[in-house]
Scaffold this motif. Structure first.
Motif, PDB file in Angstrom:
ATOM      1  N   HIS A 141      36.370  93.418  23.886  1.00  8.78           N
ATOM      2  CA  HIS A 141      36.523  94.670  23.127  1.00  8.78           C
ATOM      3  C   HIS A 141      37.252  94.391  21.809  1.00  8.78           C
ATOM      4  O   HIS A 141      36.851  94.910  20.751  1.00  8.78           O
ATOM      5  CB  HIS A 141      37.310  95.691  23.955  1.00  8.78           C
ATOM      6  CG  HIS A 141      37.412  97.032  23.306  1.00  8.78           C
ATOM      7  ND1 HIS A 141      36.503  98.041  23.532  1.00  8.78           N
ATOM      8  CD2 HIS A 141      38.318  97.549  22.414  1.00  8.78           C
ATOM      9  CE1 HIS A 141      36.839  99.111  22.820  1.00  8.78           C
ATOM     10  NE2 HIS A 141      37.943  98.833  22.140  1.00  8.78           N
ATOM     11  N   GLN A 142      38.291  93.552  21.866  1.00  7.01           N
ATOM     12  CA  GLN A 142      39.006  93.192  20.647  1.00  7.01           C
ATOM     13  C   GLN A 142      38.114  92.394  19.705  1.00  7.01           C
ATOM     14  O   GLN A 142      38.111  92.631  18.482  1.00  7.01           O
ATOM     15  CB  GLN A 142      40.258  92.386  20.994  1.00  7.01           C
ATOM     16  CG  GLN A 142      41.324  93.185  21.743  1.00  7.01           C
ATOM     17  CD  GLN A 142      42.453  92.308  22.240  1.00  7.01           C
ATOM     18  OE1 GLN A 142      42.260  91.111  22.485  1.00  7.01           O
ATOM     19  NE2 GLN A 142      43.633  92.878  22.423  1.00  7.01           N
ATOM     20  N   ALA A 143      37.363  91.467  20.266  1.00  7.27           N
ATOM     21  CA  ALA A 143      36.465  90.670  19.431  1.00  7.27           C
ATOM     22  C   ALA A 143      35.405  91.557  18.769  1.00  7.27           C
ATOM     23  O   ALA A 143      35.071  91.387  17.591  1.00  7.27           O
ATOM     24  CB  ALA A 143      35.794  89.585  20.279  1.00  7.27           C
ATOM     25  N   LEU A 145      45.669  92.801  15.086  1.00  2.86           N
ATOM     26  CA  LEU A 145      44.462  92.624  14.284  1.00  2.86           C
ATOM     27  C   LEU A 145      43.303  93.461  14.822  1.00  2.86           C
ATOM     28  O   LEU A 145      42.495  93.988  14.044  1.00  2.86           O
ATOM     29  CB  LEU A 145      44.077  91.146  14.229  1.00  2.86           C
ATOM     30  CG  LEU A 145      44.980  90.243  13.386  1.00  2.86           C
ATOM     31  CD1 LEU A 145      44.563  88.788  13.519  1.00  2.86           C
ATOM     32  CD2 LEU A 145      44.951  90.677  11.923  1.00  2.86           C
ATOM     33  N   SER A 146      43.208  93.557  16.138  1.00  5.97           N
ATOM     34  CA  SER A 146      42.132  94.376  16.700  1.00  5.97           C
ATOM     35  C   SER A 146      42.338  95.852  16.373  1.00  5.97           C
ATOM     36  O   SER A 146      41.380  96.567  16.055  1.00  5.97           O
ATOM     37  CB  SER A 146      42.043  94.172  18.220  1.00  5.97           C
ATOM     38  OG  SER A 146      43.230  94.634  18.862  1.00  5.97           O
ATOM     39  N   GLY A 184      48.331  97.811  11.448  1.00 10.21           N
ATOM     40  CA  GLY A 184      48.029  97.388  12.815  1.00 10.21           C
ATOM     41  C   GLY A 184      49.041  96.386  13.336  1.00 10.21           C
ATOM     42  O   GLY A 184      49.529  96.507  14.470  1.00 10.21           O
ATOM     43  N   CYS A 185      49.386  95.398  12.524  1.00 12.47           N
ATOM     44  CA  CYS A 185      50.345  94.380  12.968  1.00 12.47           C
ATOM     45  C   CYS A 185      51.744  94.972  13.082  1.00 12.47           C
ATOM     46  O   CYS A 185      52.510  94.603  13.991  1.00 12.47           O
ATOM     47  CB  CYS A 185      50.339  93.199  12.002  1.00 12.47           C
ATOM     48  SG  CYS A 185      48.817  92.213  12.080  1.00 12.47           S
ATOM     49  N   LEU A 186      52.092  95.879  12.186  1.00 15.82           N
ATOM     50  CA  LEU A 186      53.403  96.523  12.280  1.00 15.82           C
ATOM     51  C   LEU A 186      53.542  97.264  13.605  1.00 15.82           C
ATOM     52  O   LEU A 186      54.564  97.135  14.299  1.00 15.82           O
ATOM     53  CB  LEU A 186      53.584  97.490  11.111  1.00 15.82           C
ATOM     54  CG  LEU A 186      54.882  98.316  11.112  1.00 15.82           C
ATOM     55  CD1 LEU A 186      56.085  97.408  10.926  1.00 15.82           C
ATOM     56  CD2 LEU A 186      54.841  99.381  10.023  1.00 15.82           C
ATOM     57  N   GLU A 187      52.526  98.035  13.972  1.00 18.93           N
ATOM     58  CA  GLU A 187      52.569  98.749  15.248  1.00 18.93           C
ATOM     59  C   GLU A 187      52.697  97.782  16.414  1.00 18.93           C
ATOM     60  O   GLU A 187      53.486  97.998  17.348  1.00 18.93           O
ATOM     61  CB  GLU A 187      51.309  99.603  15.413  1.00 18.93           C
ATOM     62  CG  GLU A 187      51.255 100.827  14.519  1.00 18.93           C
ATOM     63  CD  GLU A 187      50.020 101.658  14.808  1.00 18.93           C
ATOM     64  OE1 GLU A 187      49.118 101.181  15.520  1.00 18.93           O
ATOM     65  OE2 GLU A 187      49.950 102.800  14.322  1.00 18.93           O
TER      66      GLU A 187
END
Length: 707
Positions: A142-144, A12-13, A250-253
């Motif tokens: 950083h993700q947030a 997700l990030s 993003g989720c696939l990766e």
């Protein structure tokens, strides 16, 4: 389950960054009608500037962020707006060429400024702050931050585009600039706002993703492939679907990285997954009319049989001259021109005749090189045709799924195919398929040798150079005859209107498959010749970025001109290698020249192309009874002097240029001056001179203007 959630957060990030970059791409396309292939390169430049400010010069992070996003990105956006303004009234091909030129040029400029051999990294934002723990899931700040930025961008764009007058102006400008102007709006201002906003979003995405990857110009620029996929999910217009596409990518990766089995065949699949998903999205999703599409088409020159034979003979003579004058080291460098020319020639039937834009020709040339290395390991002559056949089959396979694509969509599909080859297929070790052993580059290089032909063993560089020139001459003559054939005329009809071609009984599938196969076979031949010249090649020599300058030089020469193949080969292996030798400090500048030339062409500065201009200048010289023998005999005399060591190679080159210039201007001086018809008043038209068909239209315009 904990592992699944952890990889989901990472995905997700990453998706948030792709969403920001992809939304910028959609904004510029929706409001300007230009699909910006250089969008990722703009984010890459911002990331490097941010690194320079923070790591290079020690500027505090908040100040650096403000400088990049409030100063550099808006100015860069205005630069894009100014550079792409001339393409507003042009067709898809010209817009594509301009953005591809910017992509290639910005990568080279970044490597020029920041040495690619020096490793650079950026720290993540709030790296020293304790992460957030939500049960079994850990989220770094950083993700947030990236996810919060993505949400803010989504809300801000929705409000701007659909709740403000500026947003309405931006969306309306692409459809009818003149009509928007009548409402009191300023189309140019709307375009500038769109470009500033689009590059701003690319810069935000570049700064956010740079700490998670290596600071490499090509890698950062091609991360845009993931954003391309997100934008295609939104059909280049729907922002919510663009964000959904970003989440999928993003989720696939992330999940591929976490759950993909660990073996030597699959690591590249994770890197190639966004490109594969892009290709599938292009095939499965419906695509509307390209925004701002223009059907202005340039004419395709019709070569004569005698002219094509003479041109082929000139190519062979040039090959013999090079082979007899240059030493081994120089011949390896400059003899590549014939192989590059064959690869460049493959664009002519595909893009010039049929109007099918492909950016993967160099990648297909790599397939030809690999096929020849395995079939012709001991110099078998038939391996050349086998390599062309394998490349042709690959080209046909590309054509079948790309049947429903055209313009920018086809360019995206071929880009995705090239990226899949770069990141996965070319990296595979040896494997077996249906009982056949298949070895590509086998995670290294492949060796190539010259063929045994007509009792001759082409085992030296000078022999391979002459052989390559003969292959180029034959291929050029073949493409010229293709242009003159019924099939060539059908390809041009296909370029003019696919729907009309099909309505009149043409088979779109067979035509596209045939032209893709022919073009790919020519590219495969070029790849085999390139490998023979160098004796050993690696996968990196056939990647997407390496092929962009060749495409741009062909465009400069003229996509419809058969001579553009030889022009591209001479330019790519000639001046671009000579300039660094004479002036080492200009090495990087020389590499930027194809991008600059492509940009000038897209802006209309080169008209029908450089080859058409050269043909118009030198054909009269050859036909003149005095200057023709001078133009032909001068270089031959200089060649004889060079073979007898009376002059060196540089004097030969300078002398040949002087002969060409003198012959051209002499021919112009000898040409009879055209008679200037005296101006006759309009009332005497038809009396003092014959009445012409266009006179009625001229008179009607004059009467209308006065009334």
């Amino acid at each position: 389950m904990d592992k699944f959630l952890a990889f989901g957060i990472v995905g997700l990030s990453t998706a948030a960054i792709y969403a920001v970059i992809g939304s910028g791409l959609v904004v510029t396309y929706t409001t300007t009608g230009v699909f910006n292939f250089a969008h990722g390169a703009a984010g890459m430049m911002s990331a490097f500037v941010y690194w320079q400010l923070t790591i290079g010069w020690g500027v505090p992070v908040p100040v650096a962020v403000v400088l990049v996003l409030a100063v550099f990105a808006p100015l860069f956006g205005l630069l894009f707006a100014r550079a792409l303004a001339p393409t507003q009234g042009l067709g898809d091909a010209e817009k594509l060429v301009m953005t591809v030129a910017l992509l290639s040029g910005l990568i080279i400029v970044a490597r020029w400024i920041w040495n690619p051999n020096v490793s650079r990294t950026l720290p993540k934002f709030f790296a020293g702050v304790r992460p957030i723990h939500l049960g079994p899931v850990t989220i770094t700040w950083h993700q947030a931050l990236t996810m919060l930025v993505a949400v803010a961008v989504a809300a801000g764009l929705r409000i701007l585009l659909y709740r403000t007058r500026t947003g309405a102006e931006m969306r309306a400008t692409v459809d009818d600039r003149a009509l928007v102007g009548l409402t009191g709006a300023d189309p140019q201002r709307a375009n500038k706002v769109a470009w500033i906003l689009g590059i701003e979003l690319a810069s935000v995405g570049g700064i956010l993703i740079a700490p998670t990857v290596a600071l490499d110009a090509s890698q950062l620029s091609l991360l845009i492939v993931s954003a391309y996929t997100a934008a295609i999910f939104g059909r280049l217009s729907n922002l919510p679907m663009t964000f959904l596409g970003a989440i999928v990518v993003g989720c696939l990766e992330s999940y591929l990285a976490g759950y993909l089995p660990q073996n030597e065949y699959l690591p590249g699949l994770r890197l190639a997954a966004p490109a594969l998903l892009l290709f599938l999205a292009l095939l499965l999703f419906p695509h509307g009319r390209l925004r701002g599409r223009d059907r202005k088409l340039s004419s395709v020159p019709l070569p004569t049989v005698n002219g094509s034979l003479v041109f082929g003979a000139i190519i062979v003579v040039v090959g013999i001259m090079l082979a007899t004058m240059l030493g081994e080291a120089n011949l390896i460098t400059y003899g590549q021109m014939f192989a590059f020319a064959v690869i460049a020639l493959s664009y002519i039937p595909l893009a010039g005749f049929a109007g099918q834009i492909s950016l993967c020709q160099l990648s297909i040339a790599g397939i030809g090189a690999v096929a020849y290395s395995h079939f012709g390991a001991h110099g078998q002559w038939w391996a050349i045709f086998a390599a062309m056949a394998v490349a042709g089959v690959v080209g046909a396979l590309i054509a079948v799924p790309a049947m429903r694509l055209s313009g920018v969509y086809l360019a995206l599909a071929t880009t995705a195919f090239a990226v899949v080859l770069d990141r996965w297929i070319f990296t595979l070790p040896e494997f077996h398929l249906f009982g056949l052993k298949i070895a590509l580059f086998d995670q290294g290089s492949v060796e190539l040798v010259g063929p045994h032909l007509f009792g001759l063993n082409l085992d030296s560089t000078w022999k391979i150079t002459i052989f390559s020139s003969v292959c180029l001459a034959l291929a050029t003559f073949g493409v010229a005859m293709l242009r003159r054939s019924r099939f060539g005329r059908r390809l041009i009809a296909l370029r003019d209107s696919e729907s009309a071609y099909a309505t009149l009984g043409g088979n779109l599938l067979s035509a596209k498959v045939a032209v893709f196969a022919v073009s790919a076979a020519i590219a495969g031949l070029g790849g085999a010749l390139y490998g023979m010249q160098l004796r050993s090649v690696t996968a990196d020599q056939f990647n997407l970025v390496a092929g962009l300058p060749i495409f741009l030089i062909v465009v400069i020469g003229g996509l419809g001109a058969v001579g553009s193949g030889f022009f591209a080969g001479v330019t790519f292996a000639g001046p671009l290698n000579v300039i660094p030798v004479l002036w080492p400090s200009l090495t990087n500048l020389a590499q930027v020249l194809p991008s600059a030339g492509g940009a000038f062409f897209a802006g209309g500065a080169l008209g029908e192309g450089a080859v058409a201009g050269m043909r118009g200048s030198f054909v009269p010289v050859l036909r003149d009874k005095v200057t023709g023998p001078l133009l032909i005999g001068g270089p031959i005399v200089l060649w004889v002097l060079r073979l007898n060591d009376v002059i060196n190679g540089w004097l030969f080159t300078l002398g040949a240029l002087i002969v060409a210039v003198v012959a051209r201007y002499w021919a112009q001086a000898r040409a009879p001056k055209p008679d200037v018809e005296p101006e006759i008043p309009v009332e005497w038209w038809g009396v003092r001179r014959d009445w012409r068909a266009e006179d009625e239209e001229v008179l009607d315009r004059a009467v209308t203007a006065r009334s």
